[in-house]
Design an enzyme around this catalytic site. Structure first.
Site, short mmCIF file in Angstrom:
data_model
loop_
_atom_site.label_atom_id
_atom_site.label_comp_id
_atom_site.label_asym_id
_atom_site.label_seq_id
_atom_site.Cartn_x
_atom_site.Cartn_y
_atom_site.Cartn_z
N GLN A 35 0.85 -1.21 0.00
CA GLN A 35 0.00 0.00 0.00
C GLN A 35 0.88 1.25 0.00
O GLN A 35 0.57 2.25 0.66
CB GLN A 35 -0.93 0.00 1.23
CG GLN A 35 -2.15 -0.88 1.09
CD GLN A 35 -3.16 -0.32 0.08
OE1 GLN A 35 -3.21 0.88 -0.20
NE2 GLN A 35 -3.97 -1.20 -0.49
N SER A 36 1.98 1.22 -0.72
CA SER A 36 2.96 2.31 -0.64
C SER A 36 2.44 3.63 -1.21
O SER A 36 2.05 3.72 -2.37
CB SER A 36 4.21 1.88 -1.43
OG SER A 36 5.05 2.98 -1.65
N ASN A 37 2.50 4.67 -0.36
CA ASN A 37 2.19 6.03 -0.82
C ASN A 37 3.28 6.51 -1.77
O ASN A 37 3.02 7.27 -2.70
CB ASN A 37 2.12 6.99 0.36
CG ASN A 37 1.05 6.61 1.35
OD1 ASN A 37 -0.13 6.58 1.01
ND2 ASN A 37 1.45 6.29 2.57
N CYS A 76 5.03 4.73 -3.85
CA CYS A 76 4.78 4.16 -5.19
C CYS A 76 3.64 4.91 -5.88
O CYS A 76 3.72 5.20 -7.07
CB CYS A 76 4.47 2.67 -5.09
SG CYS A 76 5.93 1.67 -4.70
#
Ligand SMILES: *Cc1c(COP(=O)(O)O)cnc(C)c1O
Length: 334
Positions: free
Chosen positions: A76-78, A80
């Site tokens: 759930q990388s912000n 990325c």
């Protein structure tokens, strides 16, 4: 400080707001005045701190003639999400390598940031097990793209190298200028401490402008000593890049690790309570992984009397709210 010698794309329209949070301060007894620096309102799809770093990283990539960006992060990388967003805006391809830090946590049809990767037209997503050598995985991808005639550029996790962290030295200077304009004396700044670029950049920037405000990091995954050492190393490299003369002392890097809970991205009761309190008192949305845990730390430190009565404390809100939608059950149960 002078940042003009570094390649930079300008993604900010101006400083992000600094706001007083009277209802939240009162809810905590009113002994400490809490302020927030709204980096959740930074431009870029969904907001958040990586935009400041990407001004420098993407500019470096473009200067080197890249047409494809590769980066990595958690499922759930912000980071990325924002790398995909600014790549799309700049007409660059974006490829992601996602680390499944929690086994079985990657779901192609998940909500939150994962959904936005798709919408922002990410060209490929590779999923690797927790603990993988992410740099090696990204290099493999770069080789494959090179073989296809692409010019790939790798941005490390969280854009936390000296190039990216420069964006947070800029933020410290921006903050100091705003505080001077407002004639607002802040006694302490609290920031989330993850891949370390935000924390290191803020500390180096603050020292560079001789602002003198102590900064504490709240960890989201690692133990205190390990994280402080990582932030310190990056701060020393960044200070060298920026030519900060006074040097960085190990004691300038302070982290709290009591708010991590069972591990990175895993919910805690105090995170859920902090997210709910910010929402109901100030209508500010935090996130479950970073700003929510950092805010849990802030609230606990205030309640424990860590800051003297009457202190003005500034919380750096680094964003992340799109991830809330991947955690709805946690908040409904909590
Ligand atoms: C990446 C991130 C952080 C942590 O910043 P680092 O520079 O990685 O330490 C904090 N908050 C949010 C919302 C993030 O996405």
């Amino acid at each position: 400080m002078n940042y003009t010698k570094f390649p930079r794309r300008k993604y900010l329209q101006g400083p992000t707001p600094i706001e007083h949070l009277p209802s939240l301060s009162n809810a905590l007894g009113g002994d400490v005045n809490i302020y927030v620096k709204r980096d959740d309102l930074l431009p870029g799809s969904g907001g958040g701190n990586k935009t400041r770093k990407l001004e420098f990283c993407i500019a470096d990539a473009m200067e080197k003639g890249a047409d494809a960006i590769i980066t990595c992060g958690a499922v759930q990388s912000n980071h990325c999400r924002l790398t995909a967003a600014w790549s799309a805006k700049e007409g660059l391809d974006c490829h992601l390598i996602l680390e499944e830090r929690v086994k079985g946590s990657y779901k192609a049809d998940a909500s939150g940031n994962n959904f936005l990767f798709e919408l922002l037209d990410v060209q490929s997503i590779g999923v690797v097990p927790g603990g993988s050598d992410m740099m090696a995985e990204m290099k493999k991808k770069a080789e494959a793209l090179t073989a296809q005639g692409k010019t790939a550029y790798i941005i490390p996790g969280g854009a936390s190298n000296p190039i990216g962290a420069t964006g947070y030295a800029v933020c410290a200077e921006e903050t100091m200028n705003q505080l001077n304009d407002m004639h607002l004396g802040i006694d302490h700044i609290v920031v989330p401490s993850g891949s370390a670029g935000t924390h290191a950049g803020m500390v180096v920037g603050m020292i560079g402008v001789n602002g003198g405000i102590p900064i504490s990091g709240v960890n989201v995954s690692r133990k205190k000593d390990v994280q402080e050492e990582i932030v310190y190393k990056l701060a020393v490299e960044l200070a060298a890049r920026l030519g900060v003369k006074s040097g960085i002392a190990r004691e300038d890097l302070v982290c709290f690790d009591q708010y991590v809970g069972p591990g990175y991205s895993l919910p805690t009761e105090s995170m859920v309570a902090a997210v709910k309190l910010f929402a109901k008192t100030e209508a500010i949305l935090l996130d479950p992984v970073y700003s929510g845990k950092a805010a849990a730390g802030l609230l606990d430190l205030v309640r424990k009397g860590h800051f003297p009565k009457g202190a003005n404390v500034l919380f750096l809100h680094t964003g992340g709210s799109p991830a809330l939608y991947a955690y709805m059950d946690t908040f409904r149960q909590g």
